[in-house]
Design a protein around this motif. Structure first.
Motif, PDB file in Angstrom:
ATOM      1  N   SER A   1      39.671  41.057  23.251  1.00  0.00           N
ATOM      2  CA  SER A   1      41.117  40.933  23.408  1.00  0.00           C
ATOM      3  C   SER A   1      42.547  40.739  23.106  1.00  0.00           C
ATOM      4  CB  SER A   1      41.508  40.557  25.274  1.00  0.00           C
ATOM      5  OG  SER A   1      41.436  41.476  26.552  1.00  0.00           O
ATOM      6  N   LEU A   2      41.532  38.941  22.334  1.00  0.00           N
ATOM      7  CA  LEU A   2      42.185  38.268  21.292  1.00  0.00           C
ATOM      8  C   LEU A   2      42.555  38.939  20.489  1.00  0.00           C
ATOM      9  CD1 LEU A   2      40.647  34.593  22.336  1.00  0.00           C
ATOM     10  CD2 LEU A   2      43.171  35.189  22.321  1.00  0.00           C
ATOM     11  N   TYR A   3      41.470  39.692  19.333  1.00  0.00           N
ATOM     12  CA  TYR A   3      41.567  40.713  18.995  1.00  0.00           C
ATOM     13  C   TYR A   3      42.600  41.932  18.651  1.00  0.00           C
ATOM     14  CZ  TYR A   3      39.956  42.830  14.902  1.00  0.00           C
ATOM     15  OH  TYR A   3      40.246  44.061  13.465  1.00  0.00           O
ATOM     16  N   GLN A   4      42.555  42.822  20.005  1.00  0.00           N
ATOM     17  CA  GLN A   4      43.633  43.801  19.717  1.00  0.00           C
ATOM     18  C   GLN A   4      45.054  42.815  19.920  1.00  0.00           C
ATOM     19  OE1 GLN A   4      42.777  46.625  19.590  1.00  0.00           O
ATOM     20  NE2 GLN A   4      44.711  46.894  19.565  1.00  0.00           N
ATOM     21  N   SER A   5      45.088  41.611  20.517  1.00  0.00           N
ATOM     22  CA  SER A   5      46.586  41.391  20.055  1.00  0.00           C
ATOM     23  C   SER A   5      47.277  40.672  19.086  1.00  0.00           C
ATOM     24  CB  SER A   5      46.542  40.259  21.722  1.00  0.00           C
ATOM     25  OG  SER A   5      47.659  39.842  21.890  1.00  0.00           O
TER      26      SER A   5
ATOM     27  N   VAL B   1      57.218  31.284  16.495  1.00  0.00           N
ATOM     28  CA  VAL B   1      57.119  32.559  17.435  1.00  0.00           C
ATOM     29  C   VAL B   1      57.600  32.707  18.322  1.00  0.00           C
ATOM     30  CG1 VAL B   1      55.023  33.601  17.409  1.00  0.00           C
ATOM     31  CG2 VAL B   1      54.354  32.677  16.103  1.00  0.00           C
ATOM     32  N   GLU B   2      58.212  33.826  18.391  1.00  0.00           N
ATOM     33  CA  GLU B   2      58.657  33.695  19.672  1.00  0.00           C
ATOM     34  C   GLU B   2      58.331  34.066  20.808  1.00  0.00           C
ATOM     35  OE1 GLU B   2      62.062  37.960  21.562  1.00  0.00           O
ATOM     36  OE2 GLU B   2      61.471  38.097  19.378  1.00  0.00           O
ATOM     37  N   GLY B   3      58.305  33.766  22.197  1.00  0.00           N
ATOM     38  CA  GLY B   3      57.340  34.016  22.853  1.00  0.00           C
ATOM     39  C   GLY B   3      56.411  32.802  23.370  1.00  0.00           C
ATOM     40  N   PHE B   4      55.940  31.715  22.208  1.00  0.00           N
ATOM     41  CA  PHE B   4      55.367  30.593  21.958  1.00  0.00           C
ATOM     42  C   PHE B   4      55.790  30.149  22.910  1.00  0.00           C
ATOM     43  CE2 PHE B   4      53.066  27.534  20.526  1.00  0.00           C
ATOM     44  CZ  PHE B   4      51.736  27.862  21.236  1.00  0.00           C
ATOM     45  N   HIS B   5      54.993  29.423  23.474  1.00  0.00           N
ATOM     46  CA  HIS B   5      55.285  27.886  24.428  1.00  0.00           C
ATOM     47  C   HIS B   5      54.344  26.929  24.960  1.00  0.00           C
ATOM     48  CE1 HIS B   5      57.037  25.738  27.560  1.00  0.00           C
ATOM     49  NE2 HIS B   5      56.473  25.898  28.138  1.00  0.00           N
ATOM     50  N   SER B   6      53.864  26.325  24.457  1.00  0.00           N
ATOM     51  CA  SER B   6      52.934  25.188  24.815  1.00  0.00           C
ATOM     52  C   SER B   6      53.020  24.340  25.976  1.00  0.00           C
ATOM     53  CB  SER B   6      52.408  24.325  23.311  1.00  0.00           C
ATOM     54  OG  SER B   6      51.844  23.080  23.622  1.00  0.00           O
ATOM     55  N   ASP B   7      52.007  24.598  27.031  1.00  0.00           N
ATOM     56  CA  ASP B   7      52.233  23.324  27.992  1.00  0.00           C
ATOM     57  C   ASP B   7      50.993  21.904  27.598  1.00  0.00           C
ATOM     58  OD1 ASP B   7      49.704  25.100  28.064  1.00  0.00           O
ATOM     59  OD2 ASP B   7      50.128  25.270  29.849  1.00  0.00           O
ATOM     60  N   SER B   8      51.085  21.426  26.599  1.00  0.00           N
ATOM     61  CA  SER B   8      50.206  20.709  26.143  1.00  0.00           C
ATOM     62  C   SER B   8      50.923  19.271  25.966  1.00  0.00           C
ATOM     63  CB  SER B   8      49.184  20.688  25.641  1.00  0.00           C
ATOM     64  OG  SER B   8      48.094  19.325  24.218  1.00  0.00           O
ATOM     65  N   ALA B   9      50.875  18.197  27.104  1.00  0.00           N
ATOM     66  CA  ALA B   9      51.954  17.711  26.107  1.00  0.00           C
ATOM     67  C   ALA B   9      51.540  16.719  24.661  1.00  0.00           C
ATOM     68  CB  ALA B   9      51.643  16.117  27.516  1.00  0.00           C
TER      69      ALA B   9
ATOM     70  N   LYS C   1      45.908  31.282  25.537  1.00  0.00           N
ATOM     71  CA  LYS C   1      46.789  31.372  26.580  1.00  0.00           C
ATOM     72  C   LYS C   1      47.942  32.885  25.571  1.00  0.00           C
ATOM     73  CE  LYS C   1      45.930  27.424  28.696  1.00  0.00           C
ATOM     74  NZ  LYS C   1      46.975  25.845  29.077  1.00  0.00           N
ATOM     75  N   TYR C   2      48.554  32.104  24.320  1.00  0.00           N
ATOM     76  CA  TYR C   2      50.384  33.365  24.385  1.00  0.00           C
ATOM     77  C   TYR C   2      49.303  34.240  23.876  1.00  0.00           C
ATOM     78  CZ  TYR C   2      52.832  35.165  20.601  1.00  0.00           C
ATOM     79  OH  TYR C   2      53.893  36.035  19.713  1.00  0.00           O
ATOM     80  N   LEU C   3      48.238  34.749  23.358  1.00  0.00           N
ATOM     81  CA  LEU C   3      47.489  36.045  22.617  1.00  0.00           C
ATOM     82  C   LEU C   3      47.553  37.172  24.118  1.00  0.00           C
ATOM     83  CD1 LEU C   3      45.757  35.044  19.363  1.00  0.00           C
ATOM     84  CD2 LEU C   3      48.017  36.450  20.137  1.00  0.00           C
ATOM     85  N   LEU C   4      46.487  36.268  25.243  1.00  0.00           N
ATOM     86  CA  LEU C   4      46.308  36.612  26.044  1.00  0.00           C
ATOM     87  C   LEU C   4      47.304  37.233  27.437  1.00  0.00           C
ATOM     88  CD1 LEU C   4      42.786  35.087  26.621  1.00  0.00           C
ATOM     89  CD2 LEU C   4      43.417  37.349  25.918  1.00  0.00           C
ATOM     90  N   GLY C   5      48.384  36.195  27.486  1.00  0.00           N
ATOM     91  CA  GLY C   5      49.749  36.387  28.163  1.00  0.00           C
ATOM     92  C   GLY C   5      49.699  35.184  28.915  1.00  0.00           C
ATOM     93  N   HIS C   6      48.608  34.747  28.858  1.00  0.00           N
ATOM     94  CA  HIS C   6      48.752  33.832  30.171  1.00  0.00           C
ATOM     95  C   HIS C   6      49.806  32.583  30.441  1.00  0.00           C
ATOM     96  CE1 HIS C   6      44.121  34.359  30.071  1.00  0.00           C
ATOM     97  NE2 HIS C   6      44.877  35.738  30.275  1.00  0.00           N
TER      98      HIS C   6
END
Length: 260
Positions: free
Chosen positions: A152-156, A202-210, A255-260
């Motif tokens: 799934s990651l590879y396809q994304s 990168v458009e759509g990338f968001h980090s939830d890591s403090a 999380k970004y590549l899997l859309g989580h």
């Protein structure tokens, strides 16, 4: 090992992997790329017609779980080699071993080929050469991999032809390879910071890591501030924090590549 799609025999190019890395205990196959694990040789083989799939396979394995990013290090030799004969994915292990052995043979050079091509690695004798070229054993870890997640990651990855994402992942993969050498940890840290900075674009990338957010905030906004901060932080970040930064970067990318 997951079943392989048996298609028409195709041409492959491959790169040898050095025992200085850390690898899975079994082969990993996706569409168009394979990390082939054998007793005497670990190699990454890709279809000639594909682009960026080596990087895609590496990052898909590293991002597949926290344990994977915590464990594996992919250390590739710099040169690609071409398989002499086309083969099916399921035949790669035997074909790769035969290919290396044949290219080492004197008869092959006598036929006018530019061989022995593996003499290019003469300066790497010792720990970094694979057993098939007279080196040391590979370091393999029996960590169970989730092939569904990897695919799934590879396809994304393949579905996102974003130049900034590709550059960010190349930096992260480069960091992973350099981390095999303790003396290059500072350079590896600099590449990881480059990857994080690019991911922010990168458009759509968001980090939830403090933790990642704090590191990125310290890097500054403009190019001049970033270059100064990058150098200072690369020198200051210790081995434990560097490893933590790498693992959390892979987690956020997953999380970004899997859309989580």
């Amino acid at each position: 090992m997951a079943s392989l799609p048996e298609k028409q025999a195709t041409e492959w190019r491959y790169r040898l992997m050095s025992p200085m890395g850390v690898y899975p205990n079994s082969s990993v196959h996706v569409d168009g790329a394979s990390l082939v694990i054998t007793e005497g040789l670990v190699s990454l083989a890709c279809l000639e017609s594909e682009n960026c799939i080596e990087i895609g396979l590496k990052i898909s394995i590293l991002c597949s779980s926290v344990e994977a990013s915590d464990t594996f290090k992919f250390y590739s030799f710099p040169s690609y080699h071409q398989l002499l004969d086309p083969c099916l994915p399921s035949e790669l292990a035997d074909t790769l071993l035969f290919d290396v052995q044949q290219k080492q043979a004197g008869e092959y050079a006598d036929q006018g080929e530019t061989i022995p091509e593996f003499d290019w690695y003469e300066n790497s004798k010792g720990a970094s050469l694979p057993p098939i070229l007279g080196g040391t054993e590979y370091h393999k870890v029996n960590l169970e991999l989730d092939m569904d997640v990897i695919k799934s990651l590879y396809q994304s990855w393949k579905d996102r032809p974003c130049a900034k994402l590709r550059s960010a992942v190349r930096a992260i993969i480069g960091c992973n390879a350099l981390s095999c050498h303790h003396q290059f940890r500072q350079e590896a840290c600099g590449l990881l910071l480059d990857g994080l900075r690019l991911l922010q674009e990168v458009e759509g990338f968001h980090s939830d890591s403090a933790y990642l957010s704090t590191v990125l905030a310290q890097l500054g906004d403009n190019a001049e501030d970033y270059l100064i901060s990058r150098q200072q932080m690369s020198e200051k970040i210790g081995p434990i924090d560097f490893h933590r930064l790498f693992v959390q970067s892979c987690t956020q990318l997953r999380k970004y590549l899997l859309g989580h």
